[in-house]
Design an enzyme around this catalytic site. Structure first.
Site, PDB file in Angstrom:
ATOM      1  N   HIS A   1      -2.090  55.755  19.771  1.00 18.68           N
ATOM      2  CA  HIS A   1      -0.993  56.649  20.136  1.00 18.68           C
ATOM      3  C   HIS A   1      -1.246  57.460  21.396  1.00 18.68           C
ATOM      4  O   HIS A   1      -0.388  58.242  21.789  1.00 18.68           O
ATOM      5  CB  HIS A   1      -0.708  57.618  18.990  1.00 18.68           C
ATOM      6  CG  HIS A   1       0.089  57.020  17.879  1.00 18.68           C
ATOM      7  ND1 HIS A   1       1.463  56.940  17.908  1.00 18.68           N
ATOM      8  CD2 HIS A   1      -0.288  56.460  16.717  1.00 18.68           C
ATOM      9  CE1 HIS A   1       1.895  56.365  16.801  1.00 18.68           C
ATOM     10  NE2 HIS A   1       0.855  56.051  16.060  1.00 18.68           N
TER      11      HIS A   1
ATOM     12  N   LYS B   1       9.064  70.320  21.949  1.00 22.12           N
ATOM     13  CA  LYS B   1       7.960  69.410  21.636  1.00 22.12           C
ATOM     14  C   LYS B   1       6.677  70.230  21.523  1.00 22.12           C
ATOM     15  O   LYS B   1       6.650  71.412  21.862  1.00 22.12           O
ATOM     16  CB  LYS B   1       7.809  68.304  22.679  1.00 22.12           C
ATOM     17  CG  LYS B   1       7.725  68.791  24.106  1.00 22.12           C
ATOM     18  CD  LYS B   1       7.617  67.626  25.073  1.00 22.12           C
ATOM     19  CE  LYS B   1       8.927  66.877  25.243  1.00 22.12           C
ATOM     20  NZ  LYS B   1       8.940  65.571  24.619  1.00 22.12           N
ATOM     21  N   ARG B   2       5.650  69.606  21.034  1.00 25.69           N
ATOM     22  CA  ARG B   2       4.354  70.269  20.918  1.00 25.69           C
ATOM     23  C   ARG B   2       3.946  70.872  22.263  1.00 25.69           C
ATOM     24  O   ARG B   2       4.182  70.277  23.313  1.00 25.69           O
ATOM     25  CB  ARG B   2       3.324  69.238  20.438  1.00 25.69           C
ATOM     26  CG  ARG B   2       1.902  69.724  20.291  1.00 25.69           C
ATOM     27  CD  ARG B   2       1.069  68.686  19.539  1.00 25.69           C
ATOM     28  NE  ARG B   2       1.079  67.384  20.184  1.00 25.69           N
ATOM     29  CZ  ARG B   2       0.198  66.980  21.084  1.00 25.69           C
ATOM     30  NH1 ARG B   2      -0.779  67.773  21.448  1.00 25.69           N
ATOM     31  NH2 ARG B   2       0.261  65.762  21.607  1.00 25.69           N
TER      32      ARG B   2
ATOM     33  N   LYS C   1       2.522  68.042  28.706  1.00 26.31           N
ATOM     34  CA  LYS C   1       3.973  68.025  28.458  1.00 26.31           C
ATOM     35  C   LYS C   1       4.715  68.962  29.395  1.00 26.31           C
ATOM     36  O   LYS C   1       5.938  68.966  29.461  1.00 26.31           O
ATOM     37  CB  LYS C   1       4.260  68.364  26.995  1.00 26.31           C
ATOM     38  CG  LYS C   1       3.740  67.283  26.038  1.00 26.31           C
ATOM     39  CD  LYS C   1       3.993  67.633  24.581  1.00 26.31           C
ATOM     40  CE  LYS C   1       3.390  66.605  23.639  1.00 26.31           C
ATOM     41  NZ  LYS C   1       4.108  65.332  23.615  1.00 26.31           N
TER      42      LYS C   1
ATOM     43  N   THR D   1       9.229  60.356  20.999  1.00 26.35           N
ATOM     44  CA  THR D   1      10.372  59.979  20.153  1.00 26.35           C
ATOM     45  C   THR D   1      11.471  61.036  20.243  1.00 26.35           C
ATOM     46  O   THR D   1      12.628  60.753  19.980  1.00 26.35           O
ATOM     47  CB  THR D   1       9.958  59.807  18.680  1.00 26.35           C
ATOM     48  OG1 THR D   1       9.246  60.964  18.235  1.00 26.35           O
ATOM     49  CG2 THR D   1       9.099  58.565  18.501  1.00 26.35           C
TER      50      THR D   1
ATOM     51  N   LYS E   1      15.728  60.810  20.191  1.00 25.38           N
ATOM     52  CA  LYS E   1      16.620  61.613  19.336  1.00 25.38           C
ATOM     53  C   LYS E   1      17.667  62.329  20.170  1.00 25.38           C
ATOM     54  O   LYS E   1      18.856  62.354  19.820  1.00 25.38           O
ATOM     55  CB  LYS E   1      15.787  62.615  18.535  1.00 25.38           C
ATOM     56  CG  LYS E   1      14.869  61.982  17.517  1.00 25.38           C
ATOM     57  CD  LYS E   1      13.782  62.947  17.055  1.00 25.38           C
ATOM     58  CE  LYS E   1      12.678  62.202  16.312  1.00 25.38           C
ATOM     59  NZ  LYS E   1      11.448  62.989  16.155  1.00 25.38           N
TER      60      LYS E   1
END
Length: 802
Positions: free
Chosen positions: A350, A538-539, A544, A646, A650
């Site tokens: 991952h 998101k985390r 990110k 993901t 969404k």
């Protein structure tokens, strides 16, 4: 077929039996408990029938091992999948009860940190929906990740007590408990190895039904809980007045399944994590082999009936543990056991981040799990010998690829060597694995590597969380898309239909109004539902790049201060994220976001053209409110760092336009929607690797030549934000002196992309076309498609419908 009359009678009986109260006296919890218990009871017959069906047909079954299962709430999803939602709404309405109010009582099962656990939950949903025999295996944490509170702008962690009011959906299976052993000495007895003087722990399974969509299939999520073999305390110690010592062993054991991801900054935390990983792997495999034995099938053909899937490196010990069971318990020799394991196990990678490719100190590992370490040593010895003799690798190459090296056990290498399949989770990610990060392995075992792009279940992330949009879709193209989400493409036939566009626009606006009401209630901030809702959820991690987003917001604020009357499309920037408790940089980024929000939201000079909101305690349930309301989806990770994502799927499915780097699955979203329906920016894969390889990237030139960047960086440390000048020094130092994730390098490109967002949104007809195009092309990212690819390409498992 359950009728409305039967449902009502059953519900009232269940309510009285569970609460001892009449409908008039029942609390909201009583109403929820009765309804959830009834739905589970209705699913039980199919649950039993499904298990019998699989056994009777000796169907091959998949066991999906994951340290996270971020399932969220079950009630509404199970009502939808059981085909009972409309009946339940009508019955409760007749009784003066609102179904959504009842459903809100349920606690999220937050047994995950983000994408890994949510993906696992989506996969379970899809396996059940497709009647694929597939089950989850994980840990029943007494506390979820943590409950996040924002206090004075800082993240503060509190225990996530998701089990406070019991879990209606689970069934404890005490008769299926097994023992898991730690420590001890390895002894050879009658030709087999065994462990003596171990510390045993009882693993007790709790099973939760995973209900398929209107198909009579109910698979199982099995979560294991740690208990002391002797459940009671040491009475003699207690009698001596040594009260804490009397309970010590019991508490030590139960700590194994207390908390998801204990802090591993210290050895105690590392040992606990290692215990957790072995605990659910050993318990799960023991249970699988025990059940398989009852089928009277040959164990040397285990792989014809069982597939063990390793979701990231955490369950990698499935490989040596299955070897241990086959050799020490079942009497197989090494070569035969290894052949069985290799054909049975498969592995999903991952990430390429080194911090997530687990490594364990040899001394710690070998002491805690002596037999498992012995087996890994042998696997490593044979693999290294093969590298030398078959592939003629140099000592340096072998050392680099070895499972054991530099004083550590490398779990990703173990998973690669011991699995017949290694898959990445987006095409770009897989190519990076093959050509860069795992190239040495790919060169000698290319047939093992394959891609399976992640997916999301449209049942939760469209039908459940956005019923208004689902109804409009069904009105225009029928309900066939529910069984085949790729038929959402048929919406393109209506892209110029004004009535259809108006209905899509109306849905989005109502969802935005609902989110605005939530923000007012929880954050006491008034936001404009007509503004662009730009969402970054998101985390929290440096790659990110929430930092890039907030620095850009600071630039926009500065711009408006200089020209408040500028023709500027109003924006509401919404963040939602949790930072790991020990990740100081991430936690300071949350503080920065909240500090900027306080400044911006309270400055009347900018005339409410920007609002900044941080929604605390991001969860599946919050995502179900947030995602349907988003206009813009922030997918701005540093190119090459996000394996797939993901959340991007969404948001896309719910009609958000993506602003993105060409990273992870963004590449494939771009291919689906085309240049005109996604807003791209930033460095390419090739440019990123060139910068890393040349080691020539310096931020000083960028800062000197961009007044926007210079100004916002100065504001981090000059007191402009009303905080101590040292508060955000760590963020300043990170982007100025060690811009590892190219925040400043991509700033200008990102700012220009945001300008395009404003231009597109101002053209209502154009924007609606972009929205519809994204929805219409999202079906390809359904996890049903992904699971079909896993089933045929990795697991070789067939559907077993009712």
């Amino acid at each position: 077929m359950i009728t409305k009359k039967q449902f009502k009678e059953d519900y009232l009986k269940k309510l009285t039996a569970k609460s001892g109260r009449t409908i008039e006296e029942a609390s909201r919890w009583d109403q929820y408990h009765a309804l959830a218990s009834l739905v589970r009871e209705y699913a039980t017959d199919d649950w039993i029938d499904t298990n019998n069906r699989y056994d009777d047909k000796a169907s091959k079954q998949v066991f999906y091992f994951s340290i996270e299962f971020l399932t969220g709430k079950f009630l509404m999803n199970n009502l939808i999948n059981s085909g009972l939602k409309i009946i339940a709404e009508e019955v409760l309405d007749d009784l003066g009860i609102d179904l959504e109010d009842v459903a809100s009582i349920e606690k999220d099962q937050g047994l995950g940190n983000g994408g890994l656990g949510r993906l696992a939950a989506c996969f379970l949903d899809s396996m059940a929906a497709l009647s694929i025999p597939g089950h989850g295996c994980g840990i029943r944490y007494n506390y979820g990740l943590f409950e996040q509170k924002i206090i004075n702008g800082y993240q503060v962690e509190f225990p996530d007590r998701w089990l406070n009011n019991r879990n209606v959906w689970e069934v404890k299976k005490s008769d299926k408990a097994v023992e898991v052993h730690y420590y001890g000495e390895v002894q050879l007895k009658e030709g087999r190895y065994c462990l003596k003087n171990t510390t045993p722990v009882l693993a007790v399974p709790y099973d939760t039904p995973v209900v398929g969509y209107k198909n009579g299939t109910v698979n199982t999520l099995r979560l294991w809980s740690a208990q002391a073999i002797n459940k009671e305390f040491d009475y003699s110690t207690f009698s001596r007045g040594e009260y804490m010592d009397a309970f010590k062993k019991k508490y030590d054991v139960e700590s194994i399944t207390q908390v998801l991801y204990p802090n591993d900054s210290y050895d105690e935390g590392k040992i606990l994590r290692l215990k957790q990983e072995y605990f659910f792997v050993s318990a799960g495999l023991q249970g699988i082999v025990r059940s398989f034995r009852k089928l009277n099938k040959p164990l040397d053909r285990l792989y014809d009936y069982i597939s063990i899937h390793i979701n990231d490196t955490h369950p990698s010990m499935a490989i040596p543990e299955l070897m241990r069971i086959l050799m020490d318990n079942e009497g197989f020799g090494w070569d035969e056991a290894w052949s069985i394991v290799l054909k049975t196990c498969s592995y999903t990678n991952h990430t390429i981040l080194s911090e997530a490719l687990e490594r364990w100190p040899i001394e710690m590992f070998s002491r805690l799990l002596p037999r498992i370490y012995m087996i890994i040593e042998e696997i490593n010895k044979r693999f290294c010998l093969e590298l030398f003799e078959v592939y003629h690798k140099t000592q340096e190459q072998v050392s680099k690829m070895a499972i054991i090296g530099s004083g550590e056990v490398r779990m990703a290498h173990l998973a690669i060597v011991g699995s017949h399949s290694i898959n990445g989770v987006a095409r770009l990610h897989t190519e990076i694995l093959k050509n860069k990060e795992l190239k040495d392995f790919y060169d000698i075992m290319p047939n093992k590597f394959n891609n399976k792009t992640n997916g999301i279940t449209h049942r939760r992330w469209l039908i459940n969380c956005n019923p208004r949009l689902s109804e409009v879709i069904t009105k225009y193209i029928g309900d066939y898309w529910i069984g085949d989400p790729q038929r959402l493409r048929e919406l393109m036939n209506y892209i110029d239909d004004q009535k259809f566009k108006d209905e899509i626009d109306s849905v989005k606006q109502k969802n935005k109004e609902a989110l605005a009401a939530y923000i007012l209630e929880h954050n006491d901030i008034v936001v404009n539902p007509m503004s662009i809702f730009d969402v970054h959820a998101k985390r929290l991690h440096e790659y990110k790049r929430q930092t890039l987003n907030i620095l850009h917001i600071m630039y926009l604020y500065n711009r408006l201060l200089k020209n408040p009357d500028e023709d500027f499309v109003p924006r509401t920037f919404i963040f939602a994220a949790k930072a790991a408790p020990s990740y100081y940089m991430a936690k300071q980024t949350i503080k920065l976001i909240n500090t900027v929000a306080d400044v911006v939201n309270n400055d009347t000079r900018i005339k409410d053209k920007i609002k900044v909101v941080f929604l605390e305690n991001y969860s599946v349930s919050l995502a179900e409110i947030l995602i349907p309301a988003a206009d813009v989806s922030e997918q701005i990770s540093t190119t090459t760092k996000e394996a797939s994502g993901t959340g991007n799927m969404k948001f896309m499915m719910n009609g958000a336009v993506t602003i993105a780097t060409l990273d992870g699955a963004n590449v494939e979203i771009h291919e689906q929607v085309g240049d005109d329906n996604i807003v791209l920016f930033g460095l390419t894969e090739e440019e990123v690797y060139e910068l890393y390889e040349k080691h020539e990237y310096k931020t000083c030139h960028i800062i000197e030549n961009d007044d926007r960047i210079k100004e916002v960086l100065e504001q981090l440390t000059n007191g402009f934000l009303g905080e101590d000048r040292e508060e955000f020094q760590i963020i300043y130092d990170s982007v100025v002196y060690n811009d590892e994730y190219f925040v400043l390098k991509d700033f200008d490109s990102y700012a220009k992309a945001q300008e395009r967002i404003g231009e597109y949104y101002s053209d209502e007809a154009l924007w609606l076309k972009m929205v519809i195009t994204n929805i219409a092309h999202s079906g390809v990212f359904s996890s049903d498609k992904t699971i079909q690819e896993y089933a045929s390409g990795i697991w070789e498992v067939d559907r077993v419908p009712k």
